[in-house]
Design a protein around this motif. Structure first.
Motif, PDB file in Angstrom:
ATOM      1  N   GLY A 191     -12.973  18.782  40.199  1.00 40.40           N
ATOM      2  CA  GLY A 191     -14.171  17.852  39.994  1.00 40.40           C
ATOM      3  C   GLY A 191     -13.657  17.357  38.465  1.00 40.40           C
ATOM      4  O   GLY A 191     -14.268  16.351  38.186  1.00 40.40           O
ATOM      5  N   LYS A 192     -13.008  18.064  37.721  1.00 44.45           N
ATOM      6  CA  LYS A 192     -12.633  17.702  36.482  1.00 44.45           C
ATOM      7  C   LYS A 192     -11.905  16.209  36.515  1.00 44.45           C
ATOM      8  O   LYS A 192     -11.974  15.438  35.570  1.00 44.45           O
ATOM      9  N   LEU A 193     -11.228  16.250  37.631  1.00 45.62           N
ATOM     10  CA  LEU A 193     -10.138  14.866  37.469  1.00 45.62           C
ATOM     11  C   LEU A 193     -11.514  13.597  37.841  1.00 45.62           C
ATOM     12  O   LEU A 193     -10.966  12.689  37.074  1.00 45.62           O
ATOM     13  N   GLU A 194     -12.233  13.794  38.704  1.00 45.94           N
ATOM     14  CA  GLU A 194     -13.099  12.679  38.801  1.00 45.94           C
ATOM     15  C   GLU A 194     -13.673  12.435  37.307  1.00 45.94           C
ATOM     16  O   GLU A 194     -13.866  11.301  37.067  1.00 45.94           O
ATOM     17  N   MET A 195     -14.201  13.552  36.676  1.00 45.42           N
ATOM     18  CA  MET A 195     -14.834  13.137  35.415  1.00 45.42           C
ATOM     19  C   MET A 195     -13.684  12.372  34.397  1.00 45.42           C
ATOM     20  O   MET A 195     -14.302  11.846  33.529  1.00 45.42           O
ATOM     21  N   LEU A 196     -12.629  13.002  34.367  1.00 44.62           N
ATOM     22  CA  LEU A 196     -11.702  12.427  33.615  1.00 44.62           C
ATOM     23  C   LEU A 196     -11.314  11.056  33.926  1.00 44.62           C
ATOM     24  O   LEU A 196     -11.259  10.197  32.980  1.00 44.62           O
ATOM     25  N   LEU A 197     -11.324  10.680  35.153  1.00 41.89           N
ATOM     26  CA  LEU A 197     -10.833   9.274  35.476  1.00 41.89           C
ATOM     27  C   LEU A 197     -11.986   8.279  35.580  1.00 41.89           C
ATOM     28  O   LEU A 197     -12.067   7.164  35.979  1.00 41.89           O
ATOM     29  N   ASP A 198     -13.473   8.929  35.084  1.00 40.56           N
ATOM     30  CA  ASP A 198     -14.409   8.127  34.939  1.00 40.56           C
ATOM     31  C   ASP A 198     -14.247   7.234  33.727  1.00 40.56           C
ATOM     32  O   ASP A 198     -15.220   6.222  33.935  1.00 40.56           O
ATOM     33  N   ASP A 199     -13.552   7.584  32.902  1.00 44.71           N
ATOM     34  CA  ASP A 199     -13.305   6.642  31.748  1.00 44.71           C
ATOM     35  C   ASP A 199     -12.375   5.554  32.175  1.00 44.71           C
ATOM     36  O   ASP A 199     -11.205   6.179  32.519  1.00 44.71           O
ATOM     37  N   PRO A 200     -12.562   4.338  32.286  1.00 46.46           N
ATOM     38  CA  PRO A 200     -11.780   3.420  32.882  1.00 46.46           C
ATOM     39  C   PRO A 200     -10.580   3.224  32.027  1.00 46.46           C
ATOM     40  O   PRO A 200      -9.401   3.015  32.637  1.00 46.46           O
ATOM     41  N   GLN A 201     -10.555   3.412  30.697  1.00 47.18           N
ATOM     42  CA  GLN A 201      -9.329   3.327  29.807  1.00 47.18           C
ATOM     43  C   GLN A 201      -8.341   4.467  30.337  1.00 47.18           C
ATOM     44  O   GLN A 201      -7.306   4.186  30.489  1.00 47.18           O
ATOM     45  N   VAL A 202      -8.941   5.639  30.528  1.00 47.20           N
ATOM     46  CA  VAL A 202      -8.191   6.825  30.840  1.00 47.20           C
ATOM     47  C   VAL A 202      -7.537   6.888  32.282  1.00 47.20           C
ATOM     48  O   VAL A 202      -6.459   7.124  32.381  1.00 47.20           O
TER      49      VAL A 202
ATOM     50  N   VAL B  94      -3.575  17.888  33.250  1.00 47.15           N
ATOM     51  CA  VAL B  94      -3.149  19.132  33.853  1.00 47.15           C
ATOM     52  C   VAL B  94      -4.172  19.983  33.868  1.00 47.15           C
ATOM     53  O   VAL B  94      -4.214  20.609  35.221  1.00 47.15           O
ATOM     54  N   ASP B  95      -5.173  20.190  33.288  1.00 45.02           N
ATOM     55  CA  ASP B  95      -6.302  20.970  33.068  1.00 45.02           C
ATOM     56  C   ASP B  95      -6.914  20.661  34.543  1.00 45.02           C
ATOM     57  O   ASP B  95      -7.373  21.277  35.734  1.00 45.02           O
ATOM     58  N   ALA B  96      -7.182  19.320  34.877  1.00 48.63           N
ATOM     59  CA  ALA B  96      -7.846  18.709  35.959  1.00 48.63           C
ATOM     60  C   ALA B  96      -7.406  19.024  37.233  1.00 48.63           C
ATOM     61  O   ALA B  96      -8.156  18.874  38.100  1.00 48.63           O
TER      62      ALA B  96
END
Length: 147
Positions: free
Chosen positions: A5-16, A109-111
């Motif tokens: 789920g960390k990946l979804e949170m990370l990719l939630d930022d459009p720029q990231v 990597v963490d995600a």
């Protein structure tokens, strides 16, 4: 823990999201394998070779904070040509992209390493697709986020 789920949170930022996905499609990225998730997976694994053991272990662990990455390590891992290509794609300077990757890659990597194990490339592809689709659904019909 098998949840990424960390990946979804990370990719939630459009720029990231744009930066990570762009890295997956830049032809000059290291370990030139098939674009997309296979290339991102290769970058994640290559980071184990181009960073310190302690750094990489911190990114895999859920028990300790992620250690920082330097701009030099990003250049060593990704390569100047790929950084320049990504900068052109993102309409940014190479130094900006380098510093952004130095911040984002440890979290990436963490995600993608629940329980300390990097997910396989097929799961990575599914999770990126799912996270991107979820973000698109939350954006609503006109691109504004609905909460």
């Amino acid at each position: 823990m098998n949840d990424i789920g960390k990946l979804e949170m990370l990719l939630d930022d459009p720029q990231v999201r744009e930066l990570i996905l762009g890295l997956g499609y830049v032809e000059s990225a290291p370990r030139a394998v098939e674009s997309g998730a296979p290339r991102l997976h290769a970058v994640v694994l290559h980071l184990a070779e181009t960073t310190s053991t302690e750094q990489y272990a911190s990114w895999l662990s859920d028990e300790v904070p992620n250690r920082t990455m330097t701009a030099d390590q990003v250049r060593k891992t990704i390569g100047d040509t790929a950084i320049d290509d990504l900068a052109q794609l993102m309409s940014a300077s190479s130094s900006t992209i380098t510093w952004q990757l130095a911040v984002i890659l440890p979290d990436f990597v963490d995600a993608v390493s629940p329980g300390g194990q990097v997910v396989d490339v097929n799961r990575l592809a599914r999770e990126i697709l799912d996270a991107s689709a979820e973000d698109d659904r939350e954006a609503g019909g006109f691109g504004s986020r609905v909460h």
